[in-house]
Design an enzyme around this catalytic site. Structure first.
Site, PDB file in Angstrom:
ATOM      1  N   HIS A 171       2.174  -3.044   2.497  1.00 34.07           N
ATOM      2  CA  HIS A 171       2.762  -2.489   1.282  1.00 34.07           C
ATOM      3  C   HIS A 171       3.367  -3.599   0.430  1.00 34.07           C
ATOM      4  CE1 HIS A 171       6.175  -0.201  -0.818  1.00 34.07           C
ATOM      5  NE2 HIS A 171       5.062   0.088  -1.461  1.00 34.07           N
ATOM      6  N   LEU A 172       4.452  -4.211   0.919  1.00 37.68           N
ATOM      7  CA  LEU A 172       5.093  -5.285   0.153  1.00 37.68           C
ATOM      8  C   LEU A 172       5.394  -6.518   0.985  1.00 37.68           C
ATOM      9  CD1 LEU A 172       7.539  -3.270  -2.136  1.00 37.68           C
ATOM     10  CD2 LEU A 172       5.405  -4.368  -2.774  1.00 37.68           C
ATOM     11  N   CYS A 187      11.441  -1.487   5.594  1.00 38.55           N
ATOM     12  CA  CYS A 187      11.660  -1.649   4.148  1.00 38.55           C
ATOM     13  C   CYS A 187      11.386  -0.357   3.378  1.00 38.55           C
ATOM     14  CB  CYS A 187      10.787  -2.770   3.599  1.00 38.55           C
ATOM     15  SG  CYS A 187      11.228  -4.392   4.253  1.00 38.55           S
ATOM     16  N   HIS A 188      10.244   0.274   3.632  1.00 37.14           N
ATOM     17  CA  HIS A 188       9.873   1.468   2.868  1.00 37.14           C
ATOM     18  C   HIS A 188       9.326   2.589   3.747  1.00 37.14           C
ATOM     19  CE1 HIS A 188       9.770  -1.854  -0.092  1.00 37.14           C
ATOM     20  NE2 HIS A 188      10.529  -1.001  -0.742  1.00 37.14           N
ATOM     21  N   GLY A 189       9.448   2.450   5.076  1.00 37.89           N
ATOM     22  CA  GLY A 189       9.126   3.556   5.974  1.00 37.89           C
ATOM     23  C   GLY A 189       7.673   3.730   6.367  1.00 37.89           C
TER      24      GLY A 189
END
Length: 188
Positions: free
Chosen positions: A128-129, A152-154
């Site tokens: 993702h990132l 970070c974002h699950g």
């Protein structure tokens, strides 16, 4: 009546002027080509990896100390690398998932080397990132699918490091690697 004088001039030999002109043209083009190479070569050379990156171009990992159900973190090209020794239960869970139902459809067989299905080697970078997912260290959160969890974002990955939930678009990347013996791999 005015007389017209005819002045004879010496005419050049038929091919001599053309040969001289061709030589000048070839020399000019050659000089320009050498100049272009002299300018372009440093530009291309600066795109090559630096010496410290080349030194990390491959990583050897000893598999003998990794117990079934355990994973280790190491580095490959300055990024985290996860090596997981899958248990028969984890392999069964990964095989039970219909690959066509996944966001990035891959089977466990496609993500491992033939005959070594119990060893999963992936880059430890969320797609993702770029965060580092949890799940490779002892006692870390492996997420609801038992693989890896990106805090970070699950994003949640299963035991085959395939994306199952969250914003990550693709599975954790499997780098090129080969077995140098039954208990060692060379990544890169």
């Amino acid at each position: 009546m005015a007389s017209v004088e005819h002045i004879e001039t010496e005419t050049p030999v038929a091919g001599e002027g053309v040969r001289r002109r061709d030589f000048i043209n070839i020399a000019a083009v050659s000089f320009a080509g050498v100049g272009a190479v002299a300018v372009v070569l440093p530009l291309i050379n600066q795109m090559n990896p630096s010496a410290d990156v080349l030194a990390l171009a491959s990583t050897e990992v000893d598999l003998s100390a990794i117990q079934p159900g355990q994973a280790i973190k190491t580095t490959f090209r300055a990024q985290p690398l996860f090596v997981r020794h899958l248990t028969p239960d984890e392999i069964a869970k990964a095989d039970a998932v219909d690959a066509s139902s996944l966001r990035d459809p891959q089977t466990l067989e496609e993500r491992t080397v033939d005959g070594k299905k119990q060893w999963l080697v992936t880059m430890g970078v969320c797609t993702h990132l770029g965060c580092v997912p949890l799940g490779a260290g002892e006692g870390e959160n492996k997420g609801e699918f038992g693989g890896y969890f990106c805090p970070c974002h699950g994003s949640s990955y299963d035991t085959a490091a395939r994306i199952r939930k969250g914003p990550a678009p693709t599975n954790l990347m499997v780098p090129e690697y080969k077995y140098t013996s039954d208990t060692a791999i060379l990544v890169g």
